[in-house]
Design a protein around this motif. Structure first.
Motif: not given
Length: 420
Positions: A20, A89, A93, A195, A199-200, A202
């Motif tokens: 990931r 995150r 975002t 996005p 989504a990525t 973490r």
């Protein structure tokens, strides 16, 4: 003043396997390129048409960008603390969403006051989504040497932000005017950064800050657990930290001054404006070269040693430009040599801070360093303009060379403790 002992990252902190994180690094490379392109570099192209539309001087409109950079510097410390406590995150975002809204608002401004308000907001959101938070996320996932490769990948791609977005924005302005160009840039920003961050980005698996196994002294699994605030306290009590701050402040002042005044210097020496702009454009490309040089050389030499050599080369290049910048060969060689130092700080700072203070609390420590450095970058060109008005380009380039020489000496200064 007490000094701190280095805290190396271990397998439990900043040492997680690929997977990931690899997708996350690729995503951050894209978001950093688009973020810098839309929130920073596009401004240079929009400057003149905005000034004409708002009935303001270019100096007044340029001041809005300075205000934006200063706002980002002031936001760096609280943003770093948030990152250490909550991860990247939500912050990145939310910052991307806010930045998109501000790009749209920017396209609708009718007064200089409105422009300043929007740009201050963009400065704050930039602190939430650009290099510092992205690097903090990467540092939390990786231990060396994977960390170095991940940072290099992001900075190499993002190093082309100006190469991509300056001509792109120019084409948009020519076809749509500056307001339409901003709406297109806002759409590009929204459809990619939001996005990808959601989504990525973490938190890494493993212990959270406050339950980490590393501690001051670099012995894992023993003694009291380290905490983010502990890293910050060690930094502010460490003389070496403040030497690093001073080092990157003077170097940031030198590079930002050269960036702003290079074209004027070359035209003053008799070069055509097109030649001057083309040569100045080498700085962005050479920033990538400098990062590759730093990454390759540190396999044999320490980071401070490599940085000192690069900064010393920049000092010599600035003096060389003053002496031989009137010739095409002298101008190209001088700019090429100076350009090697562009961008190296973005790779060096994470390595220096993580190696000395550990990865727990890294974002807050990095924010403490980033704030004065960013302020120096924002204000140094103005100080350079005042010096230029009184004395000319020769003393200005001598001052730039002096700052680079001080940076070379500062990065080698040791006050005890471990720093690789």
């Amino acid at each position: 003043m007490a000094t701190a002992t280095g805290v190396p990252a271990d397998a439990g902190i900043g040492g997680h396997p690929a997977g990931r994180p690899g997708r996350m690094v690729a995503a951050l490379a894209v978001t950093q390129t688009i973020g810098y392109g839309t929130l920073y570099y596009a401004y240079a192209v929009l400057l003149e048409p905005m000034a004409a539309a708002l009935g303001a001087s270019t100096a007044a409109v340029t001041g809005a960008l300075t205000a934006s950079v200063i706002a980002g510097a002031l936001a760096a410390v609280p943003v770093g603390r948030w990152l250490d406590r909550h991860g990247g995150r939500g912050l990145m975002t939310g910052g991307s969403l806010a930045a998109t809204a501000l790009l749209i608002a920017w396209s609708q401004v009718d007064t200089v006051g409105q422009l300043y308000a929007v740009m201050i907001g963009i400065g704050v959101t930039g602190a939430m989504v650009l290099y510092e938070p992205a690097f903090a996320v990467i540092v939390s996932w990786y231990a060396p040497p994977r960390r170095d490769r991940a940072l290099l990948a992001v900075t190499i791609v993002a190093g082309f932000a100006s190469t991509i977005f300056l001509p792109l924005t120019g084409q948009l302005v020519a076809r749509l005017d500056w307001r339409g160009a901003l709406l297109v840039l806002a759409a590009v920003h929204a459809l990619t950064t939001v996005p990808l961050h959601a989504a990525t980005v973490r938190r890494p698996p493993g212990p959270r800050p406050g339950r980490a196994t590393a501690r001051a002294g670099g012995v894992a699994g023993q003694g009291r657990p380290d905490r983010p605030r502990g890293a910050t306290r060690r930094a502010v009590r460490d003389a070496r930290f403040w030497i690093l701050v001073s080092t990157f402040v003077v170097h940031g002042a030198a590079t930002s001054t050269m960036t702003v005044h290079l074209v004027g210097f070359l035209t003053d020496r008799g070069h055509a404006a097109t030649f001057a702009a083309t040569v100045a454009g080498l700085l962005g490309i050479l920033s990538v070269t400098g990062r590759l040089v730093l990454t390759g050389a540190r396999r044999r030499l320490s980071v401070p040693t490599v940085l000192a050599v690069i900064f010393a080369v920049q000092a010599a290049a600035a003096l060389g430009l003053a002496a031989a910048g009137g010739t095409r060969v002298g101008a190209v060689l001088g700019v090429a040599a100076f350009g090697l130092g562009f961008g190296v700080a973005s790779l060096a700072v994470p390595a220096l801070l993580a190696d000395r203070y550990g990865t727990v609390g890294y974002a807050a420590v990095a924010g403490l360093l980033a704030a004065p450095v960013t302020l120096a970058k924002a204000t140094a060109p103005l100080a350079g303009a005042l010096l230029l008005h009184r004395t000319g380009y020769g003393p200005l380039l001598a001052a730039v060379a002096g700052c680079c020489a001080l940076a070379a000496a500062g990065v080698l200064t040791r006050t005890g403790g471990h720093l690789s």
